[in-house]
Enzyme design. Structure first.
Site, PDB file in Angstrom:
ATOM      1  N   GLY A  14       0.779  -1.235   0.000  1.00 32.24           N
ATOM      2  CA  GLY A  14       0.000   0.000   0.000  1.00 32.24           C
ATOM      3  C   GLY A  14       0.812   1.287   0.000  1.00 32.24           C
ATOM      4  N   SER A  15       2.053   1.225  -0.486  1.00 37.02           N
ATOM      5  CA  SER A  15       2.851   2.462  -0.444  1.00 37.02           C
ATOM      6  C   SER A  15       2.307   3.506  -1.428  1.00 37.02           C
ATOM      7  CB  SER A  15       4.329   2.164  -0.701  1.00 37.02           C
ATOM      8  OG  SER A  15       4.546   1.746  -2.030  1.00 37.02           O
ATOM      9  N   ASN A  16       1.793   3.077  -2.563  1.00 39.61           N
ATOM     10  CA  ASN A  16       1.187   4.054  -3.480  1.00 39.61           C
ATOM     11  C   ASN A  16      -0.090   4.641  -2.898  1.00 39.61           C
ATOM     12  OD1 ASN A  16       2.556   4.468  -6.177  1.00 39.61           O
ATOM     13  ND2 ASN A  16       2.699   2.247  -5.969  1.00 39.61           N
ATOM     14  N   ARG A  67     -14.498 -15.210 -10.643  1.00 45.20           N
ATOM     15  CA  ARG A  67     -14.026 -13.819 -10.704  1.00 45.20           C
ATOM     16  C   ARG A  67     -15.216 -12.859 -10.731  1.00 45.20           C
ATOM     17  NH1 ARG A  67      -8.754 -13.003 -11.387  1.00 45.20           N
ATOM     18  NH2 ARG A  67      -7.554 -14.768 -12.122  1.00 45.20           N
ATOM     19  N   MET A  92      -3.769  -6.566  -7.285  1.00 45.13           N
ATOM     20  CA  MET A  92      -3.228  -7.609  -8.160  1.00 45.13           C
ATOM     21  C   MET A  92      -4.309  -8.621  -8.546  1.00 45.13           C
ATOM     22  SD  MET A  92      -0.304  -6.278  -8.364  1.00 45.13           S
ATOM     23  CE  MET A  92       0.823  -7.426  -9.128  1.00 45.13           C
ATOM     24  N   ILE A  94      -6.996  -9.702 -11.839  1.00 45.62           N
ATOM     25  CA  ILE A  94      -7.523  -9.483 -13.184  1.00 45.62           C
ATOM     26  C   ILE A  94      -9.014  -9.216 -13.029  1.00 45.62           C
ATOM     27  CG2 ILE A  94      -8.046 -10.594 -15.392  1.00 45.62           C
ATOM     28  CD1 ILE A  94      -5.338 -12.052 -15.089  1.00 45.62           C
ATOM     29  N   ASN A 109      -5.225   3.137 -12.815  1.00 49.93           N
ATOM     30  CA  ASN A 109      -4.285   2.145 -12.274  1.00 49.93           C
ATOM     31  C   ASN A 109      -2.864   2.647 -12.461  1.00 49.93           C
ATOM     32  OD1 ASN A 109      -3.370  -0.489 -11.340  1.00 49.93           O
ATOM     33  ND2 ASN A 109      -2.800  -0.902 -13.471  1.00 49.93           N
ATOM     34  N   HIS A 111       1.004   1.236 -13.055  1.00 48.00           N
ATOM     35  CA  HIS A 111       1.660   0.013 -13.525  1.00 48.00           C
ATOM     36  C   HIS A 111       3.164   0.285 -13.634  1.00 48.00           C
ATOM     37  CE1 HIS A 111       1.975  -3.825 -15.597  1.00 48.00           C
ATOM     38  NE2 HIS A 111       2.788  -3.243 -16.451  1.00 48.00           N
ATOM     39  N   SER A 138       3.647   3.984 -15.247  1.00 42.02           N
ATOM     40  CA  SER A 138       2.577   4.611 -16.018  1.00 42.02           C
ATOM     41  C   SER A 138       1.293   4.611 -15.204  1.00 42.02           C
ATOM     42  CB  SER A 138       2.292   3.814 -17.302  1.00 42.02           C
ATOM     43  OG  SER A 138       3.472   3.590 -18.045  1.00 42.02           O
ATOM     44  N   ASP A 147      -3.998  -3.659 -18.626  1.00 47.81           N
ATOM     45  CA  ASP A 147      -2.925  -2.653 -18.696  1.00 47.81           C
ATOM     46  C   ASP A 147      -2.908  -1.941 -20.048  1.00 47.81           C
ATOM     47  OD1 ASP A 147      -2.082  -3.384 -16.106  1.00 47.81           O
ATOM     48  OD2 ASP A 147      -0.799  -4.965 -16.893  1.00 47.81           O
TER      49      ASP A 147
END
Ligand code: GAR
Length: 199
Positions: A14-16, A67, A92, A94, A109, A111, A138, A147
């Protein structure tokens, strides 16, 4: 100025997310982080968010057999939070159209590569193996192509002689923490402009 309400999706440290929370505390920043949601109960970022006084929520993907069922449960929670935007930050998973479609144009997002190069995993190792001179990060809109959505912002990081995936990842992460708050502010501003036009 009314701040846009943002939910952040995480799976790990969770640093971002923390960088976004810190930026959002700046008075004239255009977004506030109202909740942090993880698909993993053990994600370290949950504690960081709680220590910052942000609401946290877990939708454990292990409790769902498909999913789509997981994405539907996650979308239900996100819809209940009256959010303007979703920021994926080391999320993380899909995602299927069940989650992506309702947030099209409002989900972003980060990436760790210079997209469109190196979608998917192991981005830094692949860039090194290919002899690239630059890696980077990005921020892009999330679309049905993994992505592959439109780019919002990008930072290049030189690949140095002797770099490993780990050393490069660490230098790129420093840049991610600068890039993501700038990109989120840009998206929040453009959303505000679009909403004014619609009204
Ligand atoms: C970051 O490097 C982010 O770009 C990457 O995972 C890391 C999460 O770190 N995301 C992806 O690879 C998404 N495909 P964080 O949890 O400390 O922010």
């Amino acid at each position: 100025m009314i701040k846009k309400r943002v939910g952040v999706l995480i799976s790990g440290s969770g640093s971002n997310m923390h960088a976004l929370v810190k930026a959002s505390r700046i008075v004239d920043y255009r977004a506030e982080i109202v909740c942090v949601v993880s698909n993993k109960p053990e994600a370290g970022g949950l504690k960081i968010a709680q220590d910052e006084g942000i609401a946290t929520h877990v939708v454990n993907h292990k409790n769902y057999s498909t999913r789509e069922a997981f994405d539907a449960a996650l979308n239900d929670y996100l819809q209940s939070q009256n959010l303007d935007l979703i920021a994926c930050a080391g999320f993380m998973r899909i995602m299927t159209p069940v989650l992506i479609a309702p947030w099209q144009g409002r989900m972003i997002n980060i990436h760790p590569s210079l997209l469109p190069l190196y979608k998917g995993l192991h981005t830094h190792q692949r860039a090194i193996d290919d002899g690239q001179k630059f890696g980077g990060c990005s921020v892009h809109y999330v679309t049905l192509e993994l992505d592959g959505g439109p780019l919002i912002a990008q930072t290049q990081v030189p690949i140095l002689k002797g770099d490993t995936a780990e050393t490069l990842a660490a230098r790129v992460l420093v840049e991610e923490h600068k890039l993501y708050p700038v990109a989120l502010a840009k998206v929040a501003q453009s959303l505000g402009a679009r909403q004014k036009t619609i009204q």
